[in-house]
Design a protein around this motif. Sequence first.
Motif, PDB file in Angstrom:
ATOM      1  N   UNK A  93      -0.950 -14.590  -0.839  1.00 49.19           N
ATOM      2  CA  UNK A  93       0.259 -15.000  -0.424  1.00 49.19           C
ATOM      3  C   UNK A  93       1.464 -14.797  -1.187  1.00 49.19           C
ATOM      4  N   UNK A  94       1.333 -14.774  -2.679  1.00 46.96           N
ATOM      5  CA  UNK A  94       2.363 -14.422  -3.484  1.00 46.96           C
ATOM      6  C   UNK A  94       2.729 -12.989  -3.433  1.00 46.96           C
ATOM      7  N   UNK A  95       2.073 -12.015  -3.106  1.00 47.06           N
ATOM      8  CA  UNK A  95       2.464 -10.698  -2.496  1.00 47.06           C
ATOM      9  C   UNK A  95       3.181 -10.613  -1.145  1.00 47.06           C
ATOM     10  N   UNK A  96       2.640 -11.643  -0.295  1.00 40.84           N
ATOM     11  CA  UNK A  96       3.336 -11.490   0.877  1.00 40.84           C
ATOM     12  C   UNK A  96       4.614 -11.990   0.811  1.00 40.84           C
ATOM     13  N   UNK A  97       4.867 -12.962  -0.029  1.00 39.79           N
ATOM     14  CA  UNK A  97       6.443 -13.510  -0.375  1.00 39.79           C
ATOM     15  C   UNK A  97       7.245 -12.265  -0.676  1.00 39.79           C
ATOM     16  N   UNK A  98       6.822 -11.684  -1.871  1.00 36.24           N
ATOM     17  CA  UNK A  98       7.500 -10.264  -2.259  1.00 36.24           C
ATOM     18  C   UNK A  98       7.854  -9.540  -1.155  1.00 36.24           C
ATOM     19  N   UNK A  99       6.653  -9.136  -0.366  1.00 39.95           N
ATOM     20  CA  UNK A  99       6.590  -8.274   0.722  1.00 39.95           C
ATOM     21  C   UNK A  99       7.589  -8.694   1.764  1.00 39.95           C
ATOM     22  N   UNK A 100       7.515  -9.833   2.213  1.00 40.08           N
ATOM     23  CA  UNK A 100       8.488 -10.187   3.224  1.00 40.08           C
ATOM     24  C   UNK A 100       9.928 -10.252   2.657  1.00 40.08           C
ATOM     25  N   UNK A 101      10.354 -10.555   1.376  1.00 42.82           N
ATOM     26  CA  UNK A 101      11.544 -10.338   0.841  1.00 42.82           C
ATOM     27  C   UNK A 101      11.988  -8.866   0.899  1.00 42.82           C
ATOM     28  N   UNK A 102      11.060  -7.981   0.710  1.00 40.71           N
ATOM     29  CA  UNK A 102      11.319  -6.571   0.450  1.00 40.71           C
ATOM     30  C   UNK A 102      11.789  -6.116   1.789  1.00 40.71           C
ATOM     31  N   UNK A 103      10.879  -6.641   2.983  1.00 40.36           N
ATOM     32  CA  UNK A 103      11.235  -6.089   4.223  1.00 40.36           C
ATOM     33  C   UNK A 103      12.740  -6.791   4.884  1.00 40.36           C
TER      34      UNK A 103
ATOM     35  N   UNK B  66      12.723   2.282  -1.811  1.00 43.40           N
ATOM     36  CA  UNK B  66      13.581   2.946  -0.980  1.00 43.40           C
ATOM     37  C   UNK B  66      14.743   2.023  -0.629  1.00 43.40           C
ATOM     38  N   UNK B  67      14.590   0.569  -0.539  1.00 43.55           N
ATOM     39  CA  UNK B  67      15.478  -0.193  -0.445  1.00 43.55           C
ATOM     40  C   UNK B  67      16.725  -0.102  -1.213  1.00 43.55           C
TER      41      UNK B  67
ATOM     42  N   UNK C  17      -6.993  -0.556  14.870  1.00 40.02           N
ATOM     43  CA  UNK C  17      -7.452  -1.277  13.541  1.00 40.02           C
ATOM     44  C   UNK C  17      -6.833  -0.630  12.299  1.00 40.02           C
ATOM     45  N   UNK C  18      -7.232   0.624  12.155  1.00 33.70           N
ATOM     46  CA  UNK C  18      -6.838   1.405  10.955  1.00 33.70           C
ATOM     47  C   UNK C  18      -5.276   1.357  10.962  1.00 33.70           C
ATOM     48  N   UNK C  19      -4.605   1.568  11.836  1.00 35.75           N
ATOM     49  CA  UNK C  19      -2.923   1.537  11.873  1.00 35.75           C
ATOM     50  C   UNK C  19      -2.647   0.049  11.364  1.00 35.75           C
ATOM     51  N   UNK C  20      -3.119  -0.564  12.229  1.00 39.95           N
ATOM     52  CA  UNK C  20      -2.767  -2.334  12.076  1.00 39.95           C
ATOM     53  C   UNK C  20      -2.901  -2.886  10.694  1.00 39.95           C
ATOM     54  N   UNK C  21      -4.127  -2.537  10.113  1.00 41.29           N
ATOM     55  CA  UNK C  21      -4.363  -2.776   8.613  1.00 41.29           C
ATOM     56  C   UNK C  21      -3.646  -2.201   7.594  1.00 41.29           C
ATOM     57  N   UNK C  22      -3.089  -0.773   7.923  1.00 45.01           N
ATOM     58  CA  UNK C  22      -2.191  -0.340   6.708  1.00 45.01           C
ATOM     59  C   UNK C  22      -0.848  -0.410   6.977  1.00 45.01           C
ATOM     60  N   UNK C  23      -0.284  -0.993   8.093  1.00 47.80           N
ATOM     61  CA  UNK C  23       1.156  -0.949   8.276  1.00 47.80           C
ATOM     62  C   UNK C  23       1.550  -2.133   7.461  1.00 47.80           C
ATOM     63  N   UNK C  24       2.836  -2.142   6.952  1.00 43.76           N
ATOM     64  CA  UNK C  24       3.152  -3.041   5.988  1.00 43.76           C
ATOM     65  C   UNK C  24       3.254  -4.285   6.369  1.00 43.76           C
ATOM     66  N   UNK C  25       3.597  -4.685   7.856  1.00 44.19           N
ATOM     67  CA  UNK C  25       3.682  -6.242   8.283  1.00 44.19           C
ATOM     68  C   UNK C  25       2.318  -6.935   8.308  1.00 44.19           C
ATOM     69  N   UNK C  26       1.218  -6.220   8.152  1.00 46.75           N
ATOM     70  CA  UNK C  26      -0.289  -6.758   8.192  1.00 46.75           C
ATOM     71  C   UNK C  26      -0.235  -7.569   6.717  1.00 46.75           C
TER      72      UNK C  26
ATOM     73  N   UNK D 263      -4.096  -4.265  -3.426  1.00 48.41           N
ATOM     74  CA  UNK D 263      -3.423  -3.279  -3.977  1.00 48.41           C
ATOM     75  C   UNK D 263      -2.533  -2.478  -2.749  1.00 48.41           C
ATOM     76  N   UNK D 264      -3.021  -2.432  -1.720  1.00 47.03           N
ATOM     77  CA  UNK D 264      -2.179  -2.087  -0.495  1.00 47.03           C
ATOM     78  C   UNK D 264      -1.021  -2.900  -0.481  1.00 47.03           C
ATOM     79  N   UNK D 265      -0.908  -3.950  -0.582  1.00 47.35           N
ATOM     80  CA  UNK D 265       0.191  -4.979  -0.487  1.00 47.35           C
ATOM     81  C   UNK D 265       1.249  -4.848  -1.666  1.00 47.35           C
ATOM     82  N   UNK D 266       0.648  -4.742  -2.708  1.00 41.79           N
ATOM     83  CA  UNK D 266       1.451  -4.169  -3.809  1.00 41.79           C
ATOM     84  C   UNK D 266       1.970  -2.621  -3.636  1.00 41.79           C
ATOM     85  N   UNK D 267       1.480  -1.799  -3.395  1.00 39.86           N
ATOM     86  CA  UNK D 267       1.763  -0.482  -2.897  1.00 39.86           C
ATOM     87  C   UNK D 267       3.094  -0.540  -1.856  1.00 39.86           C
ATOM     88  N   UNK D 268       3.076  -1.408  -0.891  1.00 41.55           N
ATOM     89  CA  UNK D 268       4.146  -1.510  -0.001  1.00 41.55           C
ATOM     90  C   UNK D 268       5.391  -2.368  -0.499  1.00 41.55           C
ATOM     91  N   UNK D 269       4.963  -3.147  -1.357  1.00 44.80           N
ATOM     92  CA  UNK D 269       6.177  -3.879  -2.087  1.00 44.80           C
ATOM     93  C   UNK D 269       7.031  -2.481  -3.011  1.00 44.80           C
TER      94      UNK D 269
END
Length: 279
Positions: free
Chosen positions: A164-174, A262-263, A217-226, A250-256
């Motif tokens: 959830x902490x990673x989700x917060x940072x991921x949401x902020x990055x998006x 990029x941002x 399923x594979x696409x849905x899991x690896x895309x950042x919004x998951x 690790x996938x969440x951290x990678x997307x962040x």
Amino acid sequence: MTWKNLARPYVAAFASRFLQMLQYRTAAWAGFATQCWWGGIKVMVLTAFYGGASAAVGVPMSLQHAITYTWLAQGLLALLPWMGDPEVAQAVRTGSIAYDRLRPVDAYVLWFVRTTGWIAARVLPRLALMLAFAAVVLPLAGMGQWGWQPPAGMLALLGFVISMLLALLLSAALVMLLNIAVVSALNERGINTLAVPVVIVLSGNLLPLTLMPDAWQMFLLVQPLAGVIDIPARIYFGQMAGVNMLVVLALQALWIALLVVFGRAVLARTMRRLEVQGG
């Protein structure tokens, strides 16, 4: 200059935005009531779906988990990155964004911490209210079958908190990407309108991603919004345990990391071509 002094303006920006948003208690209660209403409708739809014996055969998620997922998704609605920070949009409209160009701080980090405080202050009260309603009030009212179920175990709970902490940072990055798009377009309406349906579907807010077609399923899991709702929920239910849990974290951290890099590049390019309006 020490790290403490370097971080001070960003900590102050986060704290001020967080405390500012906590003042809107009526909005939190109104959002909670609305999300309870829609959550109840979605729970009834899921119950009817699972009630059909032929439809429920082979479903990769139990009804109890699907209901808990629904309450969790409703509690985390404010976490969804479906609109830019209104403060940035207002600064673009009025021209006060020029002040951010003059501040002796990193503009990306400043906006990022402000956005994180804005999101966190909107999510925490609503999530706490939703947890109290679905995990305490519903069972006490004799509706435990529609209630919020506990996590798969202590390790799942710990992984869920980290996720959830990673989700917060991921949401902020998006959201930062939306903020930058608003600065480029000088208006937030069209960008927010396009973002809403994409975010609702791909985050799993509309329907748990695991209930969508197997071929996706594979696409849905690896895309950042998951990483905003679906991955934390899978960890909570124990569907992602052990090595799999570490992989999705690790996938969440990678997307962040990718989104922040990029941002920052896009914001620097946008600021060089900034057109200030208003006055």
